[in-house]
Scaffold this motif. Structure first.
Motif, PDB file in Angstrom:
ATOM      1  N   SER A 152       0.818  -1.215   0.000  1.00 55.72           N
ATOM      2  CA  SER A 152       0.000   0.000   0.000  1.00 55.72           C
ATOM      3  C   SER A 152       0.859   1.275   0.000  1.00 55.72           C
ATOM      4  CB  SER A 152      -0.970   0.000   1.184  1.00 55.72           C
ATOM      5  OG  SER A 152      -0.266  -0.254   2.360  1.00 55.72           O
ATOM      6  N   ASN A 153       2.080   1.200   0.567  1.00 53.00           N
ATOM      7  CA  ASN A 153       2.934   2.377   0.628  1.00 53.00           C
ATOM      8  C   ASN A 153       3.507   2.715  -0.765  1.00 53.00           C
ATOM      9  OD1 ASN A 153       5.673   3.695   0.865  1.00 53.00           O
ATOM     10  ND2 ASN A 153       4.964   3.856   2.987  1.00 53.00           N
ATOM     11  N   ASN A 154       3.261   3.962  -1.212  1.00 47.64           N
ATOM     12  CA  ASN A 154       3.647   4.350  -2.581  1.00 47.64           C
ATOM     13  C   ASN A 154       5.146   4.210  -2.851  1.00 47.64           C
ATOM     14  OD1 ASN A 154       1.034   4.909  -3.109  1.00 47.64           O
ATOM     15  ND2 ASN A 154       1.220   7.127  -2.893  1.00 47.64           N
ATOM     16  N   LYS A 155       5.969   4.696  -1.886  1.00 50.58           N
ATOM     17  CA  LYS A 155       7.425   4.669  -2.086  1.00 50.58           C
ATOM     18  C   LYS A 155       7.937   3.238  -2.142  1.00 50.58           C
ATOM     19  CE  LYS A 155       9.061   9.083  -0.401  1.00 50.58           C
ATOM     20  NZ  LYS A 155       9.712   9.795   0.693  1.00 50.58           N
ATOM     21  N   LEU A 156       7.451   2.427  -1.203  1.00 49.23           N
ATOM     22  CA  LEU A 156       7.865   1.014  -1.153  1.00 49.23           C
ATOM     23  C   LEU A 156       7.478   0.291  -2.434  1.00 49.23           C
ATOM     24  CD1 LEU A 156       7.073  -0.362   2.423  1.00 49.23           C
ATOM     25  CD2 LEU A 156       9.284  -0.250   1.291  1.00 49.23           C
ATOM     26  N   ARG A 157       6.267   0.629  -2.897  1.00 52.21           N
ATOM     27  CA  ARG A 157       5.767  -0.033  -4.108  1.00 52.21           C
ATOM     28  C   ARG A 157       6.646   0.308  -5.311  1.00 52.21           C
ATOM     29  NH1 ARG A 157       0.685   1.489  -3.664  1.00 52.21           N
ATOM     30  NH2 ARG A 157       0.793   3.142  -5.202  1.00 52.21           N
ATOM     31  N   ALA A 158       6.965   1.595  -5.462  1.00 57.31           N
ATOM     32  CA  ALA A 158       7.795   2.031  -6.596  1.00 57.31           C
ATOM     33  C   ALA A 158       9.170   1.362  -6.538  1.00 57.31           C
ATOM     34  CB  ALA A 158       7.929   3.543  -6.579  1.00 57.31           C
ATOM     35  N   LYS A 159       9.722   1.269  -5.317  1.00 57.45           N
ATOM     36  CA  LYS A 159      11.040   0.668  -5.136  1.00 57.45           C
ATOM     37  C   LYS A 159      11.004  -0.821  -5.508  1.00 57.45           C
ATOM     38  CE  LYS A 159      14.645   0.226  -1.682  1.00 57.45           C
ATOM     39  NZ  LYS A 159      14.932   0.215  -0.255  1.00 57.45           N
ATOM     40  N   ARG A 160       9.948  -1.476  -5.063  1.00 55.75           N
ATOM     41  CA  ARG A 160       9.824  -2.914  -5.325  1.00 55.75           C
ATOM     42  C   ARG A 160       9.666  -3.180  -6.827  1.00 55.75           C
ATOM     43  NH1 ARG A 160      11.995  -7.135  -3.784  1.00 55.75           N
ATOM     44  NH2 ARG A 160      10.974  -8.872  -4.770  1.00 55.75           N
ATOM     45  N   ILE A 161       8.873  -2.349  -7.476  1.00 53.30           N
ATOM     46  CA  ILE A 161       8.666  -2.514  -8.932  1.00 53.30           C
ATOM     47  C   ILE A 161      10.007  -2.341  -9.658  1.00 53.30           C
ATOM     48  CG2 ILE A 161       7.580  -1.464 -10.986  1.00 53.30           C
ATOM     49  CD1 ILE A 161       5.150  -0.852  -9.179  1.00 53.30           C
ATOM     50  N   PHE A 162      10.756  -1.321  -9.237  1.00 56.96           N
ATOM     51  CA  PHE A 162      12.072  -1.075  -9.843  1.00 56.96           C
ATOM     52  C   PHE A 162      12.964  -2.305  -9.635  1.00 56.96           C
ATOM     53  CE2 PHE A 162      16.488   0.309  -9.424  1.00 56.96           C
ATOM     54  CZ  PHE A 162      16.682   0.971 -10.625  1.00 56.96           C
ATOM     55  N   ASN A 163      12.965  -2.831  -8.419  1.00 57.89           N
ATOM     56  CA  ASN A 163      13.829  -3.981  -8.096  1.00 57.89           C
ATOM     57  C   ASN A 163      13.499  -5.216  -8.922  1.00 57.89           C
ATOM     58  OD1 ASN A 163      15.268  -2.551  -6.249  1.00 57.89           O
ATOM     59  ND2 ASN A 163      14.165  -3.299  -4.452  1.00 57.89           N
ATOM     60  N   VAL A 164      12.204  -5.506  -9.065  1.00 53.88           N
ATOM     61  CA  VAL A 164      11.857  -6.728  -9.817  1.00 53.88           C
ATOM     62  C   VAL A 164      12.134  -6.555 -11.312  1.00 53.88           C
ATOM     63  CG1 VAL A 164      10.190  -7.685  -8.165  1.00 53.88           C
ATOM     64  CG2 VAL A 164       9.371  -6.193  -9.987  1.00 53.88           C
ATOM     65  N   MET A 165      11.974  -5.318 -11.802  1.00 52.01           N
ATOM     66  CA  MET A 165      12.285  -5.092 -13.226  1.00 52.01           C
ATOM     67  C   MET A 165      13.779  -5.272 -13.464  1.00 52.01           C
ATOM     68  SD  MET A 165       9.800  -2.134 -14.805  1.00 52.01           S
ATOM     69  CE  MET A 165      10.138  -0.812 -13.679  1.00 52.01           C
TER      70      MET A 165
END
Lengths: 252, 241
Positions: B107-120
């Motif tokens: 749910s946290n926007n920053k965490l989500r963006a970071k996680r998406i970057f990491n998996v990509m």
């Protein structure tokens, strides 16, 4: 609660992103309005002496908006239960509750489809010179509860029936029942007392009557009675529908 | 050591058809466990039950010692799934596909963006992030499926026939990712396959099923002793059942 809202919004956002189009909305509004007014206007010249308390075109247009809500709500319910492929399959393995899935899909329905009917209802009120801000405010919860009612009915039926063909046939019969035994197209009054009971057991009758009262100002059933019936049936049917839907998903 | 996945006497019936019959096995943390079997053996049904998509007709499944019949939602938080078929939104971009899916987990926007970057980054699709899925090759699509399966940083990853239909290069890339996920990311991986080469390259332990029944389990080394080639050993095991 916060979780449910976030999850529901994620689901709705995806559907909106994929399917939303302002042009589709405008065309739908013009199309539905044209059908309602065009058909009502044409029939107005033929159908007379019904003691409707209003012209036939206003009677027809206001009633049919109730039927359109039933059709839209049922289509989203069918999509929920039957489509276990694609995104729905991913939702089922994600840590989201079944309530969030239903809410998410319903939010999409409200935003993408029912707003079309909401705007059409407002234009219809303006056309028949019955517009008021109070009516617009009342329209919102009425649309929400009516949708939940029909969504609940769809979830119950689709969850209980295993064969797709059987379900499709039953939905068609129910839609005909909603359309022709709800007083959407003609008055309930001339029917014999015994037949009137068929109309009274049809939940669509109360939805049609409420919309008719809001849009055209006249009704055969008291507005408060209809509203109470809609709220009670919406709570009962949607609760039972969600329970059976959840059970069907877990049983596979 | 307590197994991370435990199936006890699991059966699954579809009306009168018994798709899975009394299957039990354990998977230890950090293992790559393969379910092998001919088409229609019940491999996907077993995975579907473990990821809470299907309810077993009888038996118990424990994931991280949690009975999934009661803790389904909690269990889904720490498992990732890559399905056999593509479940991507073809008309959305890589980034949009991941963003929408990540909303369900973080749910946290920053965490989500970071996680998406990491998996990509992990799946090597970062440079394609603004491409629509319909423009991607089969191998890239599969990598995106993996990226999506890893969004919640799952401890256990379920892969249903992960390289089915891919060309040899794309297949090899996917095998390398799976190895990387096990060795570097310390994931427990459970996969289904009927590709012997895939099983040999990836799996620490395997279980062979046929017609819903467990007919053999052990290591690849044990299996090799059964025949001259793995294919022959597999056929021998299935036919001798």
């Amino acid at each position: 609660m916060n979780n449910i809202m976030t999850e529901s919004w994620a689901i709705a956002k995806r559907d909106l992103k994929k399917r939303y189009s302002i042009w589709k909305d405008i065309i739908s509004i013009i199309f539905i309005f044209a059908i309602l007014i065009g058909a009502g206007f044409g029939l107005n010249k033929i159908i007379k002496n019904q003691n409707l308390g209003q012209s036939y075109d206003s009677f027809f247009a206001s009633g049919m908006i109730g039927v359109f809500i039933a059709i839209l709500a049922m289509s989203i319910g069918i999509d929920l239960v039957i489509d276990r492929r694609g995104f729905n399959k991913l939702l089922l393995v994600a840590p989201v509750s079944r309530i969030s899935i239903i809410l998410g899909k319903t939010i999409y329905l409200f935003i993408n489809s029912l707003k079309t009917l909401f705007v059409t209802a407002i234009i219809t009120m303006i056309y028949f010179n019955t517009f008021s801000m109070l009516k617009v405010i009342v329209l919102v919860p009425i649309i929400i509860f009516s949708t939940l009612l029909f969504l609940g009915i769809t979830l119950i039926i689709a969850s209980l029936i295993k064969k797709q063909n059987t379900a499709d046939t039953i939905f068609q019969i129910i839609l005909f029942f909603f359309m022709f035994f709800s007083g959407a197209m003609y008055s309930i009054n001339p029917f014999p007392e015994i037949v009137k009971y068929i109309f009274y057991i049809n939940p669509a009758t109360y939805v049609v009557e409420v919309f008719r009262y809001i849009i055209s100002g006249s009704t055969f059933i008291n507005f408060y009675v209809s509203t109470t019936v809609i709220i009670i049936l919406a709570v009962v049917f949607s609760s039972l529908g969600i329970y059976l839907y959840d059970k069907k998903l877990r049983d596979g | 050591m307590v197994p991370i996945i435990q199936l006890i006497n699991i059966s699954r019936n579809y009306n009168s058809v018994k798709a899975v019959k009394h299957i039990s096995f354990n998977v230890q943390k950090g293992e790559v466990f393969g379910i092998l079997g001919p088409n229609g053996a019940g491999k996907t049904t077993i995975i579907s039950m473990m990821i809470t998509l299907l309810k077993p007709s009888s038996g118990k499944i424990f994931i991280k010692s949690k009975d999934i019949a009661y803790y389904g939602k909690e269990v889904r938080k720490f498992v990732g799934v890559v399905f056999q078929e593509s479940l991507l939104d073809e008309d959305l971009t890589i980034r949009e596909n991941l963003d929408i899916h990540a909303l369900l987990y973080i749910s946290n926007n920053k965490l989500r963006a970071k996680r998406i970057f990491n998996v990509m980054k992990l799946t090597n699709i970062l440079s394609h992030k603004n491409k629509k899925v319909e423009e991607l090759s089969g191998g890239l699509k599969k990598r995106l499926e993996f990226a999506r399966g890893l969004l919640n940083n799952p401890e256990i990853l379920f892969l249903d026939e992960p390289t089915l239909g891919l060309d040899p290069i794309a297949k090899n890339n996917i095998w390398n990712y799976i190895k990387h996920l096990q060795k570097k990311e310390k994931k427990t991986i459970m996969l289904t396959t009927n590709n012997m080469e895939e099983a040999e390259k990836l799996c620490d332990k395997i279980m062979i099923i046929n017609k819903g029944i467990k007919i053999w389990s052990g290591t690849m080394r044990d299996m090799k002793r059964k025949g001259k080639t793995l294919e022959r050993a597999f056929i021998k095991i299935v036919q001798n059942e």
